[in-house]
Design an enzyme around this catalytic site. Sequence first.
Site, PDB file in Angstrom:
ATOM      1  N   HIS A 106       4.711  -7.541   0.189  1.00  0.00           N
ATOM      2  CA  HIS A 106       4.312  -8.826  -0.365  1.00  0.00           C
ATOM      3  C   HIS A 106       4.998  -9.064  -1.709  1.00  0.00           C
ATOM      4  CE1 HIS A 106       0.878  -9.629   2.490  1.00  0.00           C
ATOM      5  NE2 HIS A 106       1.196  -8.370   2.771  1.00  0.00           N
ATOM      6  N   ASP A 122       0.861  -1.179   0.000  1.00  0.00           N
ATOM      7  CA  ASP A 122       0.000   0.000   0.000  1.00  0.00           C
ATOM      8  C   ASP A 122       0.898   1.229   0.000  1.00  0.00           C
ATOM      9  OD1 ASP A 122      -2.129  -1.732   0.325  1.00  0.00           O
ATOM     10  OD2 ASP A 122      -2.890  -0.790   2.147  1.00  0.00           O
ATOM     11  N   SER A 167       8.977   3.242   5.023  1.00  0.00           N
ATOM     12  CA  SER A 167       9.765   4.019   4.082  1.00  0.00           C
ATOM     13  C   SER A 167       9.374   3.699   2.656  1.00  0.00           C
ATOM     14  CB  SER A 167      11.251   3.773   4.318  1.00  0.00           C
ATOM     15  OG  SER A 167      12.030   4.541   3.447  1.00  0.00           O
TER      16      SER A 167
END
Length: 282
Positions: free
Chosen positions: A145, A88, A248
């Site tokens: 992921h 995300d 980050s």
Amino acid sequence: MSDRLAVLPQYLIPKQALTVLAGKLASAKAGGLTTSVIRWFVRRYNVNMTEAANPDIASYKSFNEFFTRPLKDGARPAADADFLCPVDGAISQYGTIDRDQIFQAKGHSYSTTALVGGDRKLAEQFENGSFATLYLSPRDYHRIHMPCDGKLTRMIYVPGALFSVNPTTARGVPGLFARNERVICVFESEFGSFVLTLVGATIVGSMATVWHGTINPPRPGVIREWRYDEQNIRLKKGQEMGRFLLGSTVVMLFPKNTLAFNPDWSPSRAIRMGEQMGSNAN
């Protein structure tokens, strides 16, 4: 104010000491104080707790436990695509590597060799290939992921600076992503080799992978490398591979003629883990 002037204080502040302190505070279990800090953070950054596997703020024992919270099942359905978005966040930059140069921001680029800690042979595999730089803001889900199935072959820890990572520092700090502390993960896939790089920043307490656990701290100040050729560590597309304890940026590298990016992508666009990142270019 120019971007270079705006980032000048970051050259002066004790970034390493601040990061160590932030890591200790984030891992502290301080009862009601921890809950109050998390509650403030959720309000300040408009964190969507309805997506969390555990939405009860008071149940988190430390800030790190909250920050690395898993999502509930079905929160990020996987697209039917060759390559999935691994995080995300927001797109910082993406596109074609110009020989060995990765575009950072207007007027700034850096080399693939610098990014991977000076390993020219590794970097050469991505000459004229593709890259994507994805920024995770404080409000985002902070697990990373897999974009596709992959077999882990190497992991490299590269010590470095701890500049904050945001659009201003990307424009104001030359070679930002090749200067900051980072962890380079190298995988083999049906599409060839690819690299997933976790880039640290100011107050990013540590980075971890599912096969190794916490990588930093310690921060020995030297490059460290692990090889996994004989361990058969395989991760499926969409499977968690790592996480930031405070967050980050992720930088990915793919070989030439491997990845055709999602035509809906553009710099600064918000992205979600599991959406289509691209398709096989062959």
